[in-house]
Design a protein around this motif. Sequence first.
Motif, PDB file in Angstrom:
ATOM      1  N   LEU A 159       1.129  -1.218  -0.384  1.00 23.71           N
ATOM      2  CA  LEU A 159      -0.505  -0.061  -0.241  1.00 23.71           C
ATOM      3  C   LEU A 159       0.734   1.134   0.096  1.00 23.71           C
ATOM      4  O   LEU A 159       2.200   0.747   0.508  1.00 23.71           O
ATOM      5  CB  LEU A 159      -0.749   0.272   1.019  1.00 23.71           C
ATOM      6  N   ARG A 160       0.509   2.363  -0.755  1.00 25.24           N
ATOM      7  CA  ARG A 160       1.507   3.732  -0.451  1.00 25.24           C
ATOM      8  C   ARG A 160       1.666   4.264   0.236  1.00 25.24           C
ATOM      9  O   ARG A 160       1.169   4.104   1.674  1.00 25.24           O
ATOM     10  CB  ARG A 160       0.120   4.860  -1.785  1.00 25.24           C
ATOM     11  N   GLN A 161       2.447   4.766   0.894  1.00 28.77           N
ATOM     12  CA  GLN A 161       3.144   5.944   1.687  1.00 28.77           C
ATOM     13  C   GLN A 161       2.220   7.156   1.977  1.00 28.77           C
ATOM     14  O   GLN A 161       1.571   7.535   0.876  1.00 28.77           O
ATOM     15  CB  GLN A 161       3.599   6.801   1.600  1.00 28.77           C
ATOM     16  N   PHE A 162       1.437   7.322   3.362  1.00 28.19           N
ATOM     17  CA  PHE A 162       0.223   7.989   3.662  1.00 28.19           C
ATOM     18  C   PHE A 162       0.858   9.468   4.092  1.00 28.19           C
ATOM     19  O   PHE A 162      -0.118   9.579   4.809  1.00 28.19           O
ATOM     20  CB  PHE A 162      -0.512   7.142   3.937  1.00 28.19           C
ATOM     21  N   HIS A 163       1.434  10.229   4.452  1.00 27.37           N
ATOM     22  CA  HIS A 163       2.350  10.927   4.925  1.00 27.37           C
ATOM     23  C   HIS A 163       1.221  12.538   5.295  1.00 27.37           C
ATOM     24  O   HIS A 163       0.897  12.927   6.266  1.00 27.37           O
ATOM     25  CB  HIS A 163       3.795  10.957   4.576  1.00 27.37           C
TER      26      HIS A 163
ATOM     27  N   ILE B 120       6.136  13.182  14.627  1.00 24.77           N
ATOM     28  CA  ILE B 120       5.351  13.102  13.244  1.00 24.77           C
ATOM     29  C   ILE B 120       5.713  12.156  12.378  1.00 24.77           C
ATOM     30  O   ILE B 120       5.335  11.458  11.778  1.00 24.77           O
ATOM     31  CB  ILE B 120       5.470  14.323  12.127  1.00 24.77           C
ATOM     32  N   GLY B 121       7.486  11.246  13.156  1.00 22.42           N
ATOM     33  CA  GLY B 121       7.887  10.614  12.355  1.00 22.42           C
ATOM     34  C   GLY B 121       7.603   9.083  12.734  1.00 22.42           C
ATOM     35  O   GLY B 121       7.359   8.164  12.662  1.00 22.42           O
ATOM     36  N   PHE B 122       6.450   9.007  13.342  1.00 20.19           N
ATOM     37  CA  PHE B 122       6.012   7.587  14.258  1.00 20.19           C
ATOM     38  C   PHE B 122       4.439   7.701  14.163  1.00 20.19           C
ATOM     39  O   PHE B 122       3.776   8.751  14.221  1.00 20.19           O
ATOM     40  CB  PHE B 122       6.004   7.615  15.576  1.00 20.19           C
ATOM     41  N   VAL B 123       3.513   6.267  13.818  1.00 24.25           N
ATOM     42  CA  VAL B 123       2.252   6.832  14.016  1.00 24.25           C
ATOM     43  C   VAL B 123       1.562   5.892  15.295  1.00 24.25           C
ATOM     44  O   VAL B 123       0.549   5.573  15.308  1.00 24.25           O
ATOM     45  CB  VAL B 123       1.602   5.743  13.070  1.00 24.25           C
ATOM     46  N   SER B 124       2.673   6.053  16.538  1.00 24.21           N
ATOM     47  CA  SER B 124       2.032   5.152  18.117  1.00 24.21           C
ATOM     48  C   SER B 124       3.610   5.071  18.902  1.00 24.21           C
ATOM     49  O   SER B 124       4.328   5.460  18.257  1.00 24.21           O
ATOM     50  CB  SER B 124       2.266   3.902  17.454  1.00 24.21           C
ATOM     51  N   ASP B 125       3.153   5.504  20.028  1.00 20.70           N
ATOM     52  CA  ASP B 125       4.192   5.943  20.976  1.00 20.70           C
ATOM     53  C   ASP B 125       4.776   4.236  21.531  1.00 20.70           C
ATOM     54  O   ASP B 125       4.852   3.650  22.290  1.00 20.70           O
ATOM     55  CB  ASP B 125       3.221   6.402  22.213  1.00 20.70           C
TER      56      ASP B 125
ATOM     57  N   GLU C 299       6.420  18.720   4.551  1.00 18.77           N
ATOM     58  CA  GLU C 299       5.835  18.639   3.996  1.00 18.77           C
ATOM     59  C   GLU C 299       4.282  18.310   5.286  1.00 18.77           C
ATOM     60  O   GLU C 299       3.658  18.441   5.667  1.00 18.77           O
ATOM     61  CB  GLU C 299       4.560  17.772   3.285  1.00 18.77           C
ATOM     62  N   THR C 300       4.688  16.704   5.549  1.00 15.98           N
ATOM     63  CA  THR C 300       3.727  17.080   6.720  1.00 15.98           C
ATOM     64  C   THR C 300       3.415  17.886   7.812  1.00 15.98           C
ATOM     65  O   THR C 300       2.778  18.517   8.175  1.00 15.98           O
ATOM     66  CB  THR C 300       3.679  15.110   7.498  1.00 15.98           C
ATOM     67  N   ALA C 301       5.010  18.189   8.169  1.00 12.69           N
ATOM     68  CA  ALA C 301       5.152  19.129   9.575  1.00 12.69           C
ATOM     69  C   ALA C 301       4.386  20.347   9.318  1.00 12.69           C
ATOM     70  O   ALA C 301       3.532  20.741   9.270  1.00 12.69           O
ATOM     71  CB  ALA C 301       6.106  19.375   9.613  1.00 12.69           C
ATOM     72  N   ALA C 302       4.280  20.536   7.976  1.00 14.46           N
ATOM     73  CA  ALA C 302       3.688  22.470   6.914  1.00 14.46           C
ATOM     74  C   ALA C 302       2.286  21.698   7.127  1.00 14.46           C
ATOM     75  O   ALA C 302       1.454  22.798   7.745  1.00 14.46           O
ATOM     76  CB  ALA C 302       4.328  22.601   5.765  1.00 14.46           C
TER      77      ALA C 302
END
Length: 356
Positions: free
Chosen positions: A142-146, A259-264, A204-207
Amino acid sequence: MAYDAFLLLSFGGPEHPDDVMPFLRNVTRGRGVPDERLAEVAEHYYHFGGVSPINQQCRDLLAAVDAEFAAHGVTLPTYWGNRNWAPMLADTVARMRDDGIESALGFATSAYGGYSSCKQYWEDIAAARAHVGPRAPRIAKLRQFHDHPGFVGPHTDAVRTALAELDPARRATTRLVFTAHSIPVTMAETAGPEGGRYTAQLHETAALVHAGSAPDLPWDLVWQSRSGPPQVPWLDPDINDHLADLAAKGVTDVVVSPIGFVSDHLEVLWDLDNEAADTARDLSLGYARAATPGTDPRFVAMIRELVQERTDGAGRERLGTLPVWDTCPAICCPPPKRPGAGRGGPAQPGAAQGAT
């Protein structure tokens, strides 16, 4: 193409103190990192009872995906396999074969391009399929989702929540600090067909998160969890060095958003909730750490939507402008060249995991 299963791909982590050293040896296999260096890293895990939270986070996410699929008529059975600890991906692929699965969609727990955060997972898939043999199911990515709303939205709300923990009287001297896993500079320069995809997507995600949460505040993208020999250049500044620079410039408060991570998982808990929080306290900085998506319903719905892009031809939900694709070129994101290891082994296992 028809698909008959969904596969969650993640990094894996120890779930008992006795697992820690074998897990770290798996992570660093072939790099020549001595056990005494791994023992230093192991202390990070022992601080949390020898248990990484990532496996339970994967179980929770998979349960949420199962419920989301059921609620929206997606009939794919779900599976889960790790790169470095049980359930190992090769074992999962063998179970899929035995269950009669022929073709699956794989979702890696990282939003970004790059070798460790993307391409290595597909190398893992190829190795697992080769291990299982001729009847191994085909597995597509599946594609990247940033820039998907289901990823950006939870991060955005988490920044707002974290800001509310700080003194509003000092908002004029408050700053947002976005973090991601550092990687070698040479790897960053080749992450994607045009180079620099990892850092470009993160910016881009950060912005996007900044615009949706606190557009009046200044922001920075910095790095954490550096590993590897000290003589090899990695992306910087490190979060701790950056906090010192901000304090020297009169910043009084920071919101740190991973923002580089999906979970803690452990790298978030150790690097940000322990080391960076201690640094901020020593500098008398107000400090609030924003949460990661975890099992936020929007993030879970995003996974279902990514599946339906491939199974039903559903439209792509995107907030950014960088190109995305379903099939990466063979030349994309080459692995890093590994110099001889020694004392300079990984300070934290798992470059650019984000996954975990």
